[in-house]
Design a protein around this motif. Structure first.
Motif, short mmCIF file in Angstrom:
data_model
loop_
_atom_site.label_atom_id
_atom_site.label_comp_id
_atom_site.label_asym_id
_atom_site.label_seq_id
_atom_site.Cartn_x
_atom_site.Cartn_y
_atom_site.Cartn_z
N ARG A 547 0.84 -1.38 0.20
CA ARG A 547 -0.02 -0.04 -0.03
C ARG A 547 1.06 1.05 -0.02
O ARG A 547 0.39 2.29 -0.44
N TYR A 600 3.68 -9.23 -5.15
CA TYR A 600 2.51 -9.36 -4.31
C TYR A 600 2.18 -10.56 -3.74
O TYR A 600 2.20 -11.58 -4.62
N LYS A 603 -3.96 -13.17 -5.30
CA LYS A 603 -5.56 -13.11 -4.74
C LYS A 603 -5.89 -14.57 -4.38
O LYS A 603 -6.42 -14.45 -3.25
N TYR A 613 -10.27 -9.22 2.30
CA TYR A 613 -10.56 -7.97 2.25
C TYR A 613 -9.28 -6.84 1.99
O TYR A 613 -9.18 -5.47 1.39
N GLU A 616 -8.62 -5.71 -2.55
CA GLU A 616 -9.21 -4.46 -3.15
C GLU A 616 -8.26 -3.41 -2.66
O GLU A 616 -8.00 -2.27 -3.24
N GLU A 617 -7.57 -3.57 -1.46
CA GLU A 617 -6.51 -2.60 -0.97
C GLU A 617 -5.18 -2.53 -1.91
O GLU A 617 -4.70 -1.46 -2.06
N ILE A 618 -4.88 -3.87 -2.27
CA ILE A 618 -3.58 -3.78 -3.08
C ILE A 618 -3.49 -3.94 -4.55
O ILE A 618 -2.81 -3.59 -5.26
N TYR A 619 -5.06 -4.36 -4.91
CA TYR A 619 -5.10 -4.57 -6.36
C TYR A 619 -5.95 -3.59 -6.96
O TYR A 619 -6.97 -3.84 -7.62
N LYS A 620 -5.76 -2.29 -6.70
CA LYS A 620 -6.81 -1.19 -7.14
C LYS A 620 -6.54 -0.89 -8.53
O LYS A 620 -5.34 -1.20 -9.10
#
Lengths: 620, 100
Positions: A547, A600, A603, A613, A616-620
């Motif tokens: 992030r 990373y 997923k 959860y 969505e924070e790191i794969y924007k």
């Protein structure tokens, strides 16, 4: 909620902005998915400190956690605690651990952790006396060194039976290589002291008188006694560490030709004989000191009996400090190292990073990148012990050259320029400690993939250094290091001292870790389930850093370690080429379920670990 | 001769075990052609209970030292315990300590 194991079941939350003091129950999810210590710290840090928050701003928080085992009689475990925050040194996840007795006292006060948020408008300290918690004025304490502050708090409270974690001048001045001190023990790395300072928080003091209970407390005590006997029986924990403390490692590493010297330009130090554990024992030793309930008593009280530093005394120095203020600065005057160690403790400076910035400055000076004008007339050559000592004070005060050094080696390199970046021996902005990345391949990949950066507490050097694992083999050390990191991640949930790694498990999560955790958590888990917990925590730390912008390219080593072989001595010729490092990175990502291109967690891995959860924070 | 009868020409080995021998080397005589395993046996024969706690786990009885340095070169006892020793070799036993 059902009571689990030896948890207190409660977390304290103190908001310094509005003075609100609350507590919240420990959730079942936290206990099952994150265990304690490192797991709790990671989870709260990710959830509560937003991406790109200024580490020294109001949005950063301090999470002080213990685990289920604290407050029990488990040796080298029961007394410890840990701080978690966003590091002002490198803007990443930070977990930093300390011994003494704060951890047990916090548990006796009835808490598994404290969350400090907001910022006070004036200097304060937090006083916890069981259920009574107060934010108290620190006007009389601000400005005192860490030892004076602890004594002054005792005087103000008229109470001796308390434990305090505090900062010195370095933390007050928000120096990025500052630390926090509890008793005589440092939570050393990453600038935690500066975060305290940024909140006008001088200290946290705790007094506790409650019992730590569990249905199986007799079983825990039985296992505790068994561990005690095994520690006494082992030559490392039963003989070497009780006699010399960690200082014994100086001799070992110099014999191996892997003792960082002259800012890692060399790894054999000609003056090593003057800074060994044996030398200290014969010339400086007064007595041993132990954390609460620990049979090892690795801390050594040392005094300088003659010479220009006569009278200097401290609990220490540890091996890391003998390296950082000693061999790596080309200094073999152990009196200067004892005095410097004491100064660091009083000022609240991390000895590893403080030594590293000074040794880098020495190299820059010798190579003409810093001049006498830059150093205010100090002849900053390697071996200048007086310069080392004066710079420590300058760093804490942000004075002269010290203001530059206090920002850490990475920023020093960027600011000095002219190639100085090559002399900045850091990983991800955190200074590398005493274990050779060129000589110990598992340590090299351990540094590169640490979520904290240049620390020896994620990857570990011990098994290769001691010979339990082949130190000369490179292939496979990526897979090996994942096992080590799983072990250290779990160990930091238990918060057991690294001194006991030879007892509880040296290279992977062991049957002892499993047994210990099942006893204190009251939850039956097998080793595979514990590996999942460790992977969940480590991937969440990784996600915190992602992030902030981290990716595979940041899993790197200093150029010196990947391009310049050790020049002389028994380990001459060894280094970690970028090609080999890349192979080891691939091994670690493969074993962890991280993408080899980006670094990373995939997923699929995040879903498997129950971290949906995070996607969505790191794969924007 | 440290009380050990040797018919062949002895070799002199300097041994250091952190804690036991501190800064001073212990001088041990071995038969020519002896190896690390022989050195361990000789140390126990000479010093017995005095030295065992520095080398062996006293509960399991297992050798707890994993490696030695002979004249600046590392040898792992697991794989190289039959490494031959020579006259005037210096042997440093690496204590299995963690931390640091």
């Amino acid at each position: 909620m059902k009571k689990y194991g030896t948890y207190a079941g409660k977390i304290l939350r103190v908001n310094l902005s509005n003075g609100l003091i609350t507590h919240e129950a420990l959730s079942e999810e936290l206990i099952k998915d994150y265990i304690g210590g490192n797991g709790f710290g990671t989870k709260f840090l990710f959830d509560e400190v937003p991406a790109k928050a200024d580490p020294l701003g109001v949005l950063n928080k301090i999470f002080l956690f213990v685990g289920p085992a604290q407050g029990t009689s488990l040796p080298a475990i029961g007394s410890r605690a840990a701080l978690f925050t966003k590091s002002p040194l490198n803007n990443r996840y930070l977990g930093t651990y300390f011994g003494g007795n704060f951890g047990s006292k916090l548990k006796y006060a009835g808490y598994d952790g404290i969350i400090i948020e907001g910022k006070s408008s004036k200097p304060v300290y937090v006083y916890i006396d069981n259920d009574n918690v107060e934010i108290k004025d620190a006007g009389q304490i601000w400005g005192l060194n860490t030892f004076e502050a602890q004594l002054k708090i005792q005087e103000l409270l008229n109470e001796q039976d308390v434990s305090t974690v505090t900062i010195g001048k370095a933390g007050e001045n928000q120096v990025k290589v500052s630390c926090t001190i509890a008793g005589v023990h440092a939570a050393g790395r990453g600038g935690s002291g500066a975060v305290f300072g940024s909140k006008n928080l001088k200290a946290i003091t705790v007094k506790g008188s409650k019992d730590v209970t569990a249905d199986n407390i007799e079983e825990i005590e039985k296992y505790s006694n068994e561990l005690l006997e095994r520690m006494k029986a082992n030559p490392g924990t039963g003989k070497a560490l009780p006699t010399y403390g960690t200082a014994a490692v100086v001799t070992v590493n110099n014999q191996l030709g892997m003792l960082g010297s002259y800012n890692w330009q060399e790894e054999v130090f000609e003056g090593a004989g003057n800074i060994t554990g044996t030398y200290l024992r014969e010339n400086n030793f007064i007595k041993s000191d132990a954390c609460y309930g620990c049979p090892i008593a690795c801390a050594k009280v040392n005094i300088v009996r003659e010479g220009k530093y006569e009278g200097a005394m401290n609990v220490g120095p540890e091996y890391e400090t003998l390296f950082s203020l000693g061999s790596n600065c080309g200094i073999d005057n152990v009196g200067a190292i004892i005095k410097g160690d004491r100064l660091c403790d009083e000022l609240g400076l991390d000895t590893i990073s403080s030594g590293a910035v000074i040794s880098m400055a020495m190299e820059c000076y010798e190579k003409g990148l810093l001049t006498l004008e830059d150093t205010d007339g100090i002849d900053l050559k390697f071996g200048n012990d007086e310069a080392m000592l004066s710079l420590l004070e300058d760093i804490a005060e942000k004075r002269g050259l010290g203001a530059l050094l206090g920002q850490g080696t990475k920023r020093m390199g960027e600011i000095i320029g002219k190639g100085a970046e090559d002399y900045a021996i850091h990983v991800k902005g955190m200074e590398v400690p005493a274990h050779s990345a060129r000589g110990v391949p598992g340590m090299a990949i351990g540094y590169a993939t640490s979520n904290r950066g240049g620390t020896h507490q994620d990857g570990r050097p011990t098994a290769e250094r001691a010979g339990a694992v082949d130190i000369n083999k490179i292939e496979g050390k990526g897979y090996y290091t994942v096992d080590i990191q799983r072990m250290t991640t779990l160990s930091d949930c238990i918060i057991h001292c690294r001194m006991t790694e030879g007892i509880l498990g040296l290279t992977a999560i062991s049957e002892d870790h499993r047994k210990l955790l099942n006893l204190v958590t009251g939850i039956t888990r097998n080793i595979d389930e514990l590996i999942d917990v460790a992977d969940r925590i480590y991937s969440l730390q990784r996600a915190f850093n992602i992030r902030e912008g981290e990716s595979r390219v940041d899993d790197a080593l200093p150029k010196r370690f990947t391009t310049q072989p050790i020049p002389s001595g028994p380990a001459a010729g060894k280094y970690m080429s970028q090609e080999n490092l890349d192979k080891l990175l691939d091994e670690t990502y493969e074993k962890r379920g991280w993408d080899k291109k980006t670094g990373y967690p995939t997923k699929e891995t995040l879903v498997r670990l129950g971290l949906e959860y995070v996607i969505e924070e790191i794969y924007k | 001769m440290n009380g050990v009868i040797m018919n062949d020409k002895p070799i002199n080995i300097k041994v250091r075990i952190e804690g036991f021998s501190e800064t001073k080397f212990i001088h041990v005589k071995l038969k020519e052609g002896s190896c690390l395993t022989d050195l361990l046996s000789q140390l126990i024969a000479i010093y017995g209970d005095e030295i065992e706690p520095y080398l062996y786990d006293s509960i399991t009885g297992e050798l707890a030292v994993y490696s030695v340095i002979i004249n600046s070169k590392l040898y792992r006892l697991k794989d190289e315990s039959y490494q031959e020793l020579f006259d005037n070799d210096s042997v440093f036993f690496i204590s299995p300590l963690g931390g640091g």
